[in-house]
Scaffold this motif. Structure first.
Motif, PDB file in Angstrom:
ATOM      1  N   ILE A  61     -29.225  63.414  74.815  1.00  0.00           N
ATOM      2  CA  ILE A  61     -30.404  62.573  74.994  1.00  0.00           C
ATOM      3  C   ILE A  61     -31.521  62.919  74.016  1.00  0.00           C
ATOM      4  CG2 ILE A  61     -29.942  62.055  77.409  1.00  0.00           C
ATOM      5  CD1 ILE A  61     -32.110  64.206  78.104  1.00  0.00           C
ATOM      6  N   ASP A  62     -32.345  61.908  73.760  1.00  0.00           N
ATOM      7  CA  ASP A  62     -33.580  62.069  72.998  1.00  0.00           C
ATOM      8  C   ASP A  62     -34.719  61.562  73.862  1.00  0.00           C
ATOM      9  OD1 ASP A  62     -32.573  63.040  70.496  1.00  0.00           O
ATOM     10  OD2 ASP A  62     -31.820  61.023  70.095  1.00  0.00           O
ATOM     11  N   ILE A  63     -35.751  62.374  74.004  1.00  0.00           N
ATOM     12  CA  ILE A  63     -36.931  61.993  74.773  1.00  0.00           C
ATOM     13  C   ILE A  63     -37.920  61.328  73.831  1.00  0.00           C
ATOM     14  CG2 ILE A  63     -38.882  62.854  76.135  1.00  0.00           C
ATOM     15  CD1 ILE A  63     -36.959  65.182  76.987  1.00  0.00           C
ATOM     16  N   PHE A  64     -38.317  60.084  74.155  1.00  0.00           N
ATOM     17  CA  PHE A  64     -39.266  59.319  73.334  1.00  0.00           C
ATOM     18  C   PHE A  64     -40.690  59.424  73.834  1.00  0.00           C
ATOM     19  CE2 PHE A  64     -35.912  55.900  72.086  1.00  0.00           C
ATOM     20  CZ  PHE A  64     -35.349  56.784  71.202  1.00  0.00           C
ATOM     21  N   GLN A  65     -40.850  59.540  75.146  1.00  0.00           N
ATOM     22  CA  GLN A  65     -42.177  59.426  75.737  1.00  0.00           C
ATOM     23  C   GLN A  65     -42.304  60.383  76.913  1.00  0.00           C
ATOM     24  OE1 GLN A  65     -45.410  58.280  75.184  1.00  0.00           O
ATOM     25  NE2 GLN A  65     -44.657  56.210  74.895  1.00  0.00           N
ATOM     26  N   LYS A  66     -43.467  61.026  77.011  1.00  0.00           N
ATOM     27  CA  LYS A  66     -43.796  61.881  78.154  1.00  0.00           C
ATOM     28  C   LYS A  66     -45.096  61.355  78.737  1.00  0.00           C
ATOM     29  CE  LYS A  66     -41.721  66.055  76.240  1.00  0.00           C
ATOM     30  NZ  LYS A  66     -41.918  67.462  75.894  1.00  0.00           N
ATOM     31  N   ILE A  67     -45.065  61.010  80.029  1.00  0.00           N
ATOM     32  CA  ILE A  67     -46.229  60.424  80.675  1.00  0.00           C
ATOM     33  C   ILE A  67     -46.596  61.272  81.889  1.00  0.00           C
ATOM     34  CG2 ILE A  67     -47.090  58.385  81.897  1.00  0.00           C
ATOM     35  CD1 ILE A  67     -44.779  57.042  79.957  1.00  0.00           C
ATOM     36  N   LYS A  68     -47.784  61.856  81.853  1.00  0.00           N
ATOM     37  CA  LYS A  68     -48.278  62.659  82.984  1.00  0.00           C
ATOM     38  C   LYS A  68     -48.526  61.733  84.175  1.00  0.00           C
ATOM     39  CE  LYS A  68     -48.784  66.857  81.317  1.00  0.00           C
ATOM     40  NZ  LYS A  68     -47.930  67.913  81.785  1.00  0.00           N
ATOM     41  N   ILE A  69     -48.113  62.182  85.344  1.00  0.00           N
ATOM     42  CA  ILE A  69     -48.254  61.408  86.568  1.00  0.00           C
ATOM     43  C   ILE A  69     -49.378  62.012  87.412  1.00  0.00           C
ATOM     44  CG2 ILE A  69     -47.052  60.649  88.667  1.00  0.00           C
ATOM     45  CD1 ILE A  69     -45.935  59.439  86.043  1.00  0.00           C
ATOM     46  N   GLN A  70     -50.237  61.159  87.967  1.00  0.00           N
ATOM     47  CA  GLN A  70     -51.397  61.639  88.720  1.00  0.00           C
ATOM     48  C   GLN A  70     -51.027  62.490  89.924  1.00  0.00           C
ATOM     49  OE1 GLN A  70     -53.992  58.385  89.701  1.00  0.00           O
ATOM     50  NE2 GLN A  70     -54.607  58.078  87.584  1.00  0.00           N
ATOM     51  N   MET A  71     -49.921  62.168  90.603  1.00  0.00           N
ATOM     52  CA  MET A  71     -49.541  62.946  91.786  1.00  0.00           C
ATOM     53  C   MET A  71     -48.902  64.281  91.386  1.00  0.00           C
ATOM     54  SD  MET A  71     -46.259  61.026  93.418  1.00  0.00           S
ATOM     55  CE  MET A  71     -44.602  61.458  92.921  1.00  0.00           C
ATOM     56  N   GLY A  72     -48.782  64.510  90.084  1.00  0.00           N
ATOM     57  CA  GLY A  72     -48.202  65.749  89.570  1.00  0.00           C
ATOM     58  C   GLY A  72     -46.884  65.474  88.880  1.00  0.00           C
ATOM     59  N   GLY A  73     -46.570  66.286  87.914  1.00  0.00           N
ATOM     60  CA  GLY A  73     -45.326  66.130  87.183  1.00  0.00           C
ATOM     61  C   GLY A  73     -45.452  65.176  86.011  1.00  0.00           C
ATOM     62  N   THR A  74     -44.316  64.901  85.404  1.00  0.00           N
ATOM     63  CA  THR A  74     -44.259  64.087  84.200  1.00  0.00           C
ATOM     64  C   THR A  74     -43.043  63.182  84.243  1.00  0.00           C
ATOM     65  OG1 THR A  74     -45.269  65.902  82.947  1.00  0.00           O
ATOM     66  CG2 THR A  74     -44.170  64.209  81.661  1.00  0.00           C
ATOM     67  N   CYS A  75     -43.213  61.964  83.766  1.00  0.00           N
ATOM     68  CA  CYS A  75     -42.106  61.031  83.590  1.00  0.00           C
ATOM     69  C   CYS A  75     -41.653  61.142  82.136  1.00  0.00           C
ATOM     70  CB  CYS A  75     -42.569  59.615  83.906  1.00  0.00           C
ATOM     71  SG  CYS A  75     -41.311  58.379  83.588  1.00  0.00           S
ATOM     72  N   LEU A  76     -40.363  61.304  81.924  1.00  0.00           N
ATOM     73  CA  LEU A  76     -39.788  61.369  80.583  1.00  0.00           C
ATOM     74  C   LEU A  76     -38.903  60.150  80.373  1.00  0.00           C
ATOM     75  CD1 LEU A  76     -38.683  65.116  80.576  1.00  0.00           C
ATOM     76  CD2 LEU A  76     -40.834  64.161  79.779  1.00  0.00           C
ATOM     77  N   LEU A  77     -39.031  59.525  79.210  1.00  0.00           N
ATOM     78  CA  LEU A  77     -38.264  58.328  78.883  1.00  0.00           C
ATOM     79  C   LEU A  77     -37.524  58.539  77.583  1.00  0.00           C
ATOM     80  CD1 LEU A  77     -41.172  55.790  79.442  1.00  0.00           C
ATOM     81  CD2 LEU A  77     -39.424  56.431  81.087  1.00  0.00           C
ATOM     82  N   GLY A  78     -36.355  57.902  77.462  1.00  0.00           N
ATOM     83  CA  GLY A  78     -35.637  58.028  76.206  1.00  0.00           C
ATOM     84  C   GLY A  78     -34.314  57.313  76.198  1.00  0.00           C
ATOM     85  N   GLU A  79     -33.453  57.817  75.299  1.00  0.00           N
ATOM     86  CA  GLU A  79     -32.141  57.199  75.094  1.00  0.00           C
ATOM     87  C   GLU A  79     -31.065  58.259  74.979  1.00  0.00           C
ATOM     88  OE1 GLU A  79     -31.724  55.116  71.376  1.00  0.00           O
ATOM     89  OE2 GLU A  79     -32.232  56.870  70.197  1.00  0.00           O
ATOM     90  N   GLY A  80     -29.816  57.791  75.046  1.00  0.00           N
ATOM     91  CA  GLY A  80     -28.675  58.647  74.809  1.00  0.00           C
ATOM     92  C   GLY A  80     -28.206  58.504  73.375  1.00  0.00           C
ATOM     93  N   SER A  81     -27.167  59.208  73.017  1.00  0.00           N
ATOM     94  CA  SER A  81     -26.699  59.265  71.626  1.00  0.00           C
ATOM     95  C   SER A  81     -25.979  58.008  71.157  1.00  0.00           C
ATOM     96  CB  SER A  81     -25.800  60.488  71.431  1.00  0.00           C
ATOM     97  OG  SER A  81     -24.737  60.478  72.356  1.00  0.00           O
ATOM     98  N   HIS A  82     -25.693  57.060  72.068  1.00  0.00           N
ATOM     99  CA  HIS A  82     -24.966  55.848  71.676  1.00  0.00           C
ATOM    100  C   HIS A  82     -25.876  54.669  71.365  1.00  0.00           C
ATOM    101  CE1 HIS A  82     -21.336  57.967  72.651  1.00  0.00           C
ATOM    102  NE2 HIS A  82     -21.780  58.194  73.866  1.00  0.00           N
ATOM    103  N   GLY A  83     -27.197  54.821  71.559  1.00  0.00           N
ATOM    104  CA  GLY A  83     -28.152  53.776  71.202  1.00  0.00           C
ATOM    105  C   GLY A  83     -28.400  52.730  72.257  1.00  0.00           C
ATOM    106  N   SER A  84     -27.371  52.328  72.999  1.00  0.00           N
ATOM    107  CA  SER A  84     -27.554  51.304  74.036  1.00  0.00           C
ATOM    108  C   SER A  84     -28.011  51.913  75.356  1.00  0.00           C
ATOM    109  CB  SER A  84     -26.240  50.555  74.264  1.00  0.00           C
ATOM    110  OG  SER A  84     -25.254  51.452  74.750  1.00  0.00           O
ATOM    111  N   GLU A  85     -28.044  53.219  75.427  1.00  0.00           N
ATOM    112  CA  GLU A  85     -28.346  53.925  76.668  1.00  0.00           C
ATOM    113  C   GLU A  85     -29.845  54.118  76.868  1.00  0.00           C
ATOM    114  OE1 GLU A  85     -25.041  57.300  76.728  1.00  0.00           O
ATOM    115  OE2 GLU A  85     -26.074  57.050  74.813  1.00  0.00           O
ATOM    116  N   GLY A  86     -30.227  54.312  78.119  1.00  0.00           N
ATOM    117  CA  GLY A  86     -31.606  54.640  78.430  1.00  0.00           C
ATOM    118  C   GLY A  86     -31.672  55.505  79.668  1.00  0.00           C
TER     119      GLY A  86
END
Length: 148
Positions: A61-86
């Motif tokens: 996986i590759d992480i594209f975005q890290k978004i801090k969440i108000q209730m605590g923690g972080t949301c991480l978004l990205g893709e897998g190595s095949h390109g069509s994945e998320g």
């Protein structure tokens, strides 16, 4: 340590549509993304058994975005190595995995907005949005379709 934690720590995920919890629970998703977006919760399954039968069903996986969440923690978004994945992941403030959702054909997830009442709207590079409950992410709340 659960199998999903082991994979996550190596920046890998199983290539099976579903949600994977840090405690080892896994649930499949029936997911279609073209021409219409449709996601439905499937059955629980054993990730270790799945990978024993399908040892090549792993993606990096590759992480594209890290978004801090108000209730605590972080949301991480990205893709897998095949390109069509998320994937969409939620980690605690000490950077431990709580859960991760993976889709083989979703395209990468590129942005998220925290909504009131602990909901999260996540955007795919294919121009659709998924709204989920951060406390109970197994239930996809709504899907806003592909706008062409």
């Amino acid at each position: 340590m659960s199998k999903i934690n082991e994979l996550w720590n190596k920046e890998k995920l199983p290539t099976k549509d579903g949600i994977y919890f840090a405690n080892g629970e896994s649930f499949s998703f029936l997911a279609e993304f073209y021409p219409y977006v449709f996601i439905k919760k499937g059955e629980s399954f054993n990730l270790v058994d799945f990978l024993n039968k399908n040892p090549d069903c792993i993606t990096t996986i590759d992480i594209f975005q890290k978004i801090k969440i108000q209730m605590g923690g972080t949301c991480l978004l990205g893709e897998g190595s095949h390109g069509s994945e998320g994937f969409i992941a939620y980690i605690s403030s000490d950077e431990k995995l709580n859960w991760v959702i993976y889709f083989e054909e979703s395209n990468p997830f590129i942005n998220a907005i925290e909504l009131p009442d602990k909901f999260l709207e996540v955007e795919s590079s294919a121009n659709y949005r998924i709204i989920l409950d951060l406390k109970n992410p197994i239930n996809i709340v709504s899907i806003k379709g592909i706008e062409m």
